[in-house]
Design an enzyme around this catalytic site. Structure first.
Site, short mmCIF file in Angstrom:
data_model
loop_
_atom_site.label_atom_id
_atom_site.label_comp_id
_atom_site.label_asym_id
_atom_site.label_seq_id
_atom_site.Cartn_x
_atom_site.Cartn_y
_atom_site.Cartn_z
N CYS A 186 -5.17 -23.37 -19.02
CA CYS A 186 -4.06 -23.06 -18.09
C CYS A 186 -3.85 -24.64 -17.69
O CYS A 186 -4.53 -25.27 -16.85
CB CYS A 186 -4.33 -22.26 -16.80
SG CYS A 186 -3.38 -22.38 -15.48
N CYS A 244 -3.37 -25.24 -13.78
CA CYS A 244 -4.63 -25.18 -13.17
C CYS A 244 -5.19 -26.60 -13.04
O CYS A 244 -5.78 -26.96 -12.09
CB CYS A 244 -5.43 -24.01 -13.99
SG CYS A 244 -5.21 -22.52 -13.93
#
Length: 314
Positions: free
Chosen positions: A72, A75
């Site tokens: 991700c 993230c």
């Protein structure tokens, strides 16, 4: 402890299956996972097996849970920001990082449909914060609101940092006493005397109009006071029968906010604002502004509703 107010997920998160798991880490748990009786770091990787420790810790210190994954990109942008802000708060918050790929039970428990997803734990209760990578300024605003919310529920401990933490000494959360009027309000909430809690918070604000924790607490307790004797089905029926009945619409909006249906509450009041005569619109605007403050200015639903209200006003 009384149930958390508007910010709580109210059943949208089920952590019950993780509450009573053994505290010992799984064999492949990260080395920095908290160990029984050891120092608790400010930033910690947790697993399905070790999550019970941070859940218990949240009884004393608010815990921010960062749900992320290696693949991700957002993230990886957000995590350093979270770590920076938590570290600067010097033990007032703990950051628990959860790799959703490696910990499917936690991902399911938090219903993480998209990541990064950031949730807080206050006294074992989940509180939604935000999803997606957000700017550092917004992270700071949300964490400030989280600390205010935690204080209203008596979660005011800290994790020792600095020399003691570096030496690896056991880090027992240090409870910080609430100001006298805040404590009086908290005690009143605990015994269900919302009127007394309102009075205490109003006195605190009279002494210090810039006391944001008292202001936040006052908004929460007023909501609890207004909704304590309401029946949702009866309130919805009354509101449907007379769409321009301000008090009836207020009741449903309050119940929706208390139940976590924040956007529905805002939409209801914004529709009401356009439906009532001009001389009654002020009441609706004031209730909206009160609920905005309760939910938090950084909340995306508040931002959207404020824009719509501004368009209606100007």
């Amino acid at each position: 402890m009384t149930e958390l107010s508007a910010a709580a997920l109210r059943g949208a998160v089920d952590l019950s299956s993780l509450r009573n798991r053994p505290a010992a880490p799984a064999p492949d748990a990260p080395a920095e996972a908290p160990a029984e009786g050891g120092a608790f770091p400010l930033v910690v990787d947790v697993t399905d097996a070790t999550f019970g420790q941070v859940l218990e810790l949240s009884q004393s210190v608010p815990v921010v849970v960062d749900l992320w994954a290696e693949w991700c990109g957002p993230c990886k942008q957000l995590s350093p920001v979270l770590e920076k802000v938590v570290t600067e708060l010097a033990g007032r918050l703990v950051l628990a990082k959860v790799d959703v790929d490696a910990n499917p039970q936690l991902a399911q428990g938090f219903r993480a449909q998209s990541i990064p997803m950031v949730v807080a734990l206050v006294a074992g209760q989940p509180v939604p914060l935000f999803t997606g990578a957000v700017p550092e300024e917004q992270v700071r605003e949300v964490f400030a609101q989280l600390l205010q919310l935690a204080a209203q529920h008596g979660v005011t401990g800290t994790i020792p940092v600095g020399e003691n933490a570096e030496q690896g000494e056991p880090a027992e959360p240090v409870e910080q006493p609430l100001p006298p009027l805040h404590q009086a309000a908290f005690d009143a909430i605990e015994r269900g005397d919302f009127a007394a809690a309102i009075e205490a918070y109003e006195k605190a604000l009279a002494e210090n109009p810039r006391d944001e924790e008292a202001r936040s607490g006052l908004g929460q307790v007023r909501l609890l006071f207004r909704t304590q004797d309401l029946d949702l089905n009866e309130a919805r029926a009354a509101a449907a029968a007379v769409p321009t009945d301000i008090d009836a619409q207020f009741a449903v909006a309050d119940l929706d906010v208390a139940g976590g249906h924040v956007a529905d509450a805002f939409d209801r009041l914004l529709d009401l604002f356009t439906a009532v005569p001009a001389d009654e619109q002020r009441r609706v605007r004031e209730r909206l502004v009160e609920l905005f403050g309760l939910v938090g200015d950084a909340d995306a639903r508040v931002v959207t509703a404020r824009k719509r209200l501004a368009a209606l006003l100007f």
